[in-house]
Design a protein around this motif. Structure first.
Motif, PDB file in Angstrom:
ATOM      1  N   THR A   1      45.438  58.252  73.547  1.00 24.50           N
ATOM      2  CA  THR A   1      46.095  57.033  74.004  1.00 24.50           C
ATOM      3  C   THR A   1      47.541  57.014  73.546  1.00 24.50           C
ATOM      4  N   VAL A   2      48.344  56.178  74.184  1.00 27.10           N
ATOM      5  CA  VAL A   2      49.765  56.105  73.837  1.00 27.10           C
ATOM      6  C   VAL A   2      49.984  55.468  72.473  1.00 27.10           C
ATOM      7  N   THR A   3      49.007  54.735  71.968  1.00 23.67           N
ATOM      8  CA  THR A   3      49.156  54.093  70.663  1.00 23.67           C
ATOM      9  C   THR A   3      48.842  55.042  69.510  1.00 23.67           C
ATOM     10  N   GLY A   4      48.159  56.144  69.799  1.00 26.17           N
ATOM     11  CA  GLY A   4      47.693  57.047  68.750  1.00 26.17           C
ATOM     12  C   GLY A   4      48.751  57.492  67.761  1.00 26.17           C
ATOM     13  N   PRO A   5      49.930  57.951  68.215  1.00 24.87           N
ATOM     14  CA  PRO A   5      50.924  58.431  67.252  1.00 24.87           C
ATOM     15  C   PRO A   5      51.447  57.354  66.312  1.00 24.87           C
ATOM     16  N   PHE A   6      51.268  56.075  66.674  1.00 31.33           N
ATOM     17  CA  PHE A   6      51.835  54.981  65.886  1.00 31.33           C
ATOM     18  C   PHE A   6      50.768  54.206  65.106  1.00 31.33           C
ATOM     19  N   ARG A   7      49.513  54.537  65.302  1.00 33.06           N
ATOM     20  CA  ARG A   7      48.438  53.852  64.595  1.00 33.06           C
ATOM     21  C   ARG A   7      47.681  54.781  63.658  1.00 33.06           C
ATOM     22  N   THR A   8      47.920  56.086  63.782  1.00 30.67           N
ATOM     23  CA  THR A   8      47.222  57.082  62.965  1.00 30.67           C
ATOM     24  C   THR A   8      48.241  57.911  62.208  1.00 30.67           C
ATOM     25  N   ARG A   9      48.108  57.960  60.912  1.00 34.75           N
ATOM     26  CA  ARG A   9      49.022  58.778  60.109  1.00 34.75           C
ATOM     27  C   ARG A   9      48.815  60.257  60.431  1.00 34.75           C
ATOM     28  N   ASN A  10      49.932  60.975  60.630  1.00 36.60           N
ATOM     29  CA  ASN A  10      49.883  62.412  60.890  1.00 36.60           C
ATOM     30  C   ASN A  10      48.889  62.739  62.009  1.00 36.60           C
ATOM     31  N   SER A  11      49.051  62.073  63.128  1.00 34.50           N
ATOM     32  CA  SER A  11      48.144  62.262  64.258  1.00 34.50           C
ATOM     33  C   SER A  11      48.244  63.689  64.786  1.00 34.50           C
ATOM     34  N   ILE A  12      47.311  64.050  65.668  1.00 31.09           N
ATOM     35  CA  ILE A  12      47.294  65.400  66.227  1.00 31.09           C
ATOM     36  C   ILE A  12      48.533  65.662  67.085  1.00 31.09           C
ATOM     37  N   GLU A  13      49.255  64.615  67.474  1.00 32.28           N
ATOM     38  CA  GLU A  13      50.452  64.769  68.287  1.00 32.28           C
ATOM     39  C   GLU A  13      51.712  64.964  67.446  1.00 32.28           C
ATOM     40  N   SER A  14      51.624  64.632  66.189  1.00 28.78           N
ATOM     41  CA  SER A  14      52.813  64.638  65.336  1.00 28.78           C
ATOM     42  C   SER A  14      53.231  66.047  64.960  1.00 28.78           C
ATOM     43  N   LEU A  15      54.515  66.328  65.117  1.00 29.64           N
ATOM     44  CA  LEU A  15      55.090  67.592  64.665  1.00 29.64           C
ATOM     45  C   LEU A  15      55.865  67.407  63.370  1.00 29.64           C
ATOM     46  N   PHE A  16      56.456  66.239  63.209  1.00 37.76           N
ATOM     47  CA  PHE A  16      57.157  65.914  61.964  1.00 37.76           C
ATOM     48  C   PHE A  16      57.228  64.406  61.854  1.00 37.76           C
ATOM     49  N   GLU A  17      56.818  63.870  60.726  1.00 38.15           N
ATOM     50  CA  GLU A  17      56.945  62.432  60.525  1.00 38.15           C
ATOM     51  C   GLU A  17      57.213  62.114  59.061  1.00 38.15           C
ATOM     52  N   ILE A  18      57.927  61.044  58.858  1.00 41.89           N
ATOM     53  CA  ILE A  18      58.252  60.576  57.512  1.00 41.89           C
ATOM     54  C   ILE A  18      57.021  59.915  56.924  1.00 41.89           C
ATOM     55  N   GLN A  19      56.646  60.353  55.714  1.00 39.95           N
ATOM     56  CA  GLN A  19      55.459  59.827  55.054  1.00 39.95           C
ATOM     57  C   GLN A  19      55.807  58.552  54.286  1.00 39.95           C
ATOM     58  N   GLN A  20      55.013  57.521  54.503  1.00 38.73           N
ATOM     59  CA  GLN A  20      55.202  56.252  53.791  1.00 38.73           C
ATOM     60  C   GLN A  20      53.861  55.737  53.292  1.00 38.73           C
ATOM     61  N   ASN A  21      53.914  54.719  52.471  1.00 37.59           N
ATOM     62  CA  ASN A  21      52.705  53.988  52.101  1.00 37.59           C
ATOM     63  C   ASN A  21      53.047  52.502  52.040  1.00 37.59           C
ATOM     64  N   ASP A  22      52.093  51.672  51.675  1.00 35.29           N
ATOM     65  CA  ASP A  22      52.287  50.226  51.749  1.00 35.29           C
ATOM     66  C   ASP A  22      53.285  49.691  50.728  1.00 35.29           C
ATOM     67  N   GLN A  23      53.721  50.537  49.790  1.00 37.04           N
ATOM     68  CA  GLN A  23      54.751  50.105  48.848  1.00 37.04           C
ATOM     69  C   GLN A  23      56.156  50.265  49.420  1.00 37.04           C
ATOM     70  N   TYR A  24      56.283  51.059  50.488  1.00 37.94           N
ATOM     71  CA  TYR A  24      57.593  51.267  51.110  1.00 37.94           C
ATOM     72  C   TYR A  24      57.903  50.110  52.054  1.00 37.94           C
ATOM     73  N   ASN A  25      59.098  49.567  51.936  1.00 35.22           N
ATOM     74  CA  ASN A  25      59.572  48.554  52.884  1.00 35.22           C
ATOM     75  C   ASN A  25      58.638  47.358  53.009  1.00 35.22           C
ATOM     76  N   ALA A  26      57.933  47.023  51.939  1.00 32.89           N
ATOM     77  CA  ALA A  26      57.025  45.881  51.996  1.00 32.89           C
ATOM     78  C   ALA A  26      57.823  44.594  52.166  1.00 32.89           C
TER      79      ALA A  26
END
Length: 267
Positions: free
Chosen positions: A68-93
């Motif tokens: 689905t089109v939402t997959g890359p934005f709802r799943t961390r390091n999805s199967i579609e991702s080639l490079f993404e910035i890693q964050q957690n809930d302490q970042y930009n809270a």
């Protein structure tokens, strides 16, 4: 400054030279007397290789499009991702920072700074899931405005390079060069449209591919660079201002101008 620099000089720069420099840097950085070593690749002419590299990622890489089109934005390091910035809930809270969710998410959750305007939304087909699933109407203090929901969580990872973009890069380069390396431009564009549940095209122009980039990669940071590399003037839009309940004046910018852009492309 004491920094070591390795320079690779070629008459014609190709990916082999870049890979060779990378190997040199890896070896030299093992020497504590040299590390850290910075690399510089210099050439009289750089061979355009976007088509070749995009095709290699698609054909030989481990990534695949999410269902689905939402997959890359709802799943961390999805199967579609080639490079993404890693964050957690302490970042930009919270909403007192410069995180993407702060700017883009609805005002009942974040600040809701960026409104998506009707001229941009009108480019989507009504059945397009990129339209139905990745935008929402604000229900908070700035109710009624449309927001992108790609950045909907303060601590979510930030996909920078996705496989979907590789299909569109390959399509554009093949169309410009009159080739069908890996697939035809039409097939690549329809691969992206099929995932979004949009009717396939029967033919494709460069303009069609650029529009597909605009819809698929909206609010991910590419649009202004697409305009620059294609030498297209940015669309003019008379800025309108409104006074929000919090008394801050916020300009409603043209939808193609609200993105912070990151990457450029050569064929």
């Amino acid at each position: 400054s004491g920094t070591s620099v390795a320079v690779e000089i070629k008459r014609r720069g190709e990916i082999d030279g870049v890979e060779q420099l990378t190997r040199y840097l890896e070896l030299m950085n093992r020497d504590p007397h040299l590390a850290p070593v910075t690399g510089v690749f210099a050439a009289q002419q750089i061979k355009p290789q976007a088509r070749t590299l995009a095709n290699d990622v698609i054909e030989n890489g481990p990534a695949s499009l999410t269902a689905t089109v939402t997959g890359p934005f709802r799943t961390r390091n999805s199967i579609e991702s080639l490079f993404e910035i890693q964050q957690n809930d302490q970042y930009n809270a919270g909403a007192s920072n410069d995180g993407l969710a702060t700017f883009f998410a609805p005002s009942d959750f974040a600040r809701g700074d960026v409104a998506v305007l009707a001229p941009f939304l009108s480019q989507f087909d009504p059945t397009d899931t990129r339209f139905t699933l990745l935008f929402t109407e604000d229900q908070g203090g700035r109710a009624g405005r449309i927001r992108s929901t790609k950045w909907n969580n303060f601590g979510q990872n930030i996909p920078i390079i996705r496989l979907a973009e590789m299909y569109l890069i390959r399509a554009e380069a093949n169309r410009e060069l009159g080739t069908s390396i890996g697939a035809t431009p039409l097939a690549d564009v329809n691969t992206i449209r099929e995932r979004a549940q949009v009717a396939p095209l029967t033919s494709v122009t460069v303009a069609d591919i650029l529009k597909e980039r605009q819809l698929e990669l909206a609010f991910e940071g590419f649009r202004i660079h697409d305009l620059r590399r294609r030498r297209v003037d940015a669309p003019q839009h008379a800025a309108r201002r409104h006074r929000d309940r919090d008394q801050h004046r916020v300009p409603e910018l043209h939808p193609e101008m609200v993105e912070v852009e990151m990457l450029a492309l050569e064929y």
